[in-house]
Scaffold this active site. Structure first.
Site, mmCIF file in Angstrom:
data_model
loop_
_atom_site.group_PDB
_atom_site.id
_atom_site.type_symbol
_atom_site.label_atom_id
_atom_site.label_comp_id
_atom_site.label_asym_id
_atom_site.label_seq_id
_atom_site.Cartn_x
_atom_site.Cartn_y
_atom_site.Cartn_z
ATOM 1 N N HIS A 23 27.785 -42.845 49.096
ATOM 2 C CA HIS A 23 26.895 -43.457 50.090
ATOM 3 C C HIS A 23 27.028 -42.715 51.426
ATOM 4 O O HIS A 23 26.033 -42.333 52.041
ATOM 5 C CB HIS A 23 27.263 -44.944 50.244
ATOM 6 N N GLU A 24 28.269 -42.491 51.837
ATOM 7 C CA GLU A 24 28.514 -41.788 53.107
ATOM 8 C C GLU A 24 28.064 -40.332 53.037
ATOM 9 O O GLU A 24 27.588 -39.775 54.028
ATOM 10 C CB GLU A 24 29.982 -41.893 53.505
ATOM 11 N N HIS A 68 24.528 -39.972 54.083
ATOM 12 C CA HIS A 68 24.367 -39.841 55.534
ATOM 13 C C HIS A 68 24.671 -38.412 55.978
ATOM 14 O O HIS A 68 23.969 -37.835 56.803
ATOM 15 C CB HIS A 68 25.307 -40.795 56.279
#
Length: 140
Positions: A47-48, A51
């Site tokens: 998920h990170e 980003h």
């Protein structure tokens, strides 16, 4: 207690001391399976990384990604336009949505559910979430 750092060529991974609180919660969510709990940590990191990839696409450096007591985080080198901020903020939930779909097709219900929670929870316009940062960008 200081954060633990792992540095690669282009990315530093930080594990904050508060992340120790997160692991027992993950164990409980995964029927006390350490392997499954680490897999959830992997989902958080993916998920990170969403980003991170979006930030890199806009030419924004990321000092670190990491895990802390409430989940994951990224530390950007500089601020960006509201629209770029929205895109970077929504990239993490997009990865969680893809993981939800992939785990659903693979009939891995626990991991599908966890990624659905990551997706939906991060889209809520509540301070501290990706949804909040996108909401602020869209209303700027």
């Amino acid at each position: 207690m200081a954060a633990t750092h792992i540095t690669t060529h282009a990315l530093r991974l930080e594990v904050k001391p508060g992340a120790l609180i997160l692991f027992p919660i993950l164990l409980a969510l995964t029927n006390f399976s350490p392997l499954n709990a680490w897999a959830v940590v992997g989902c958080l990191l993916l998920h990170e990384l969403g980003h991170w990839l979006a930030a890199r696409a806009f030419g924004v450096g990321v000092e670190a990604i990491g895990i802390c007591a409430w989940g994951g985080f990224i530390s950007r080198e500089r601020s960006v336009s509201p629209w770029h901020n929205a895109a970077i903020s929504l990239a993490g939930p997009a990865v969680s949505l893809v993981l939800f779909i992939a785990f659903g097709f693979a009939q891995q219900g626990t991991f599908a559910a966890i990624n659905l929670l990551l997706f939906v929870g991060n889209l809520l316009p509540v301070p501290g979430t990706d949804g909040w940062r996108a909401f602020k960008a869209f209303t700027a």
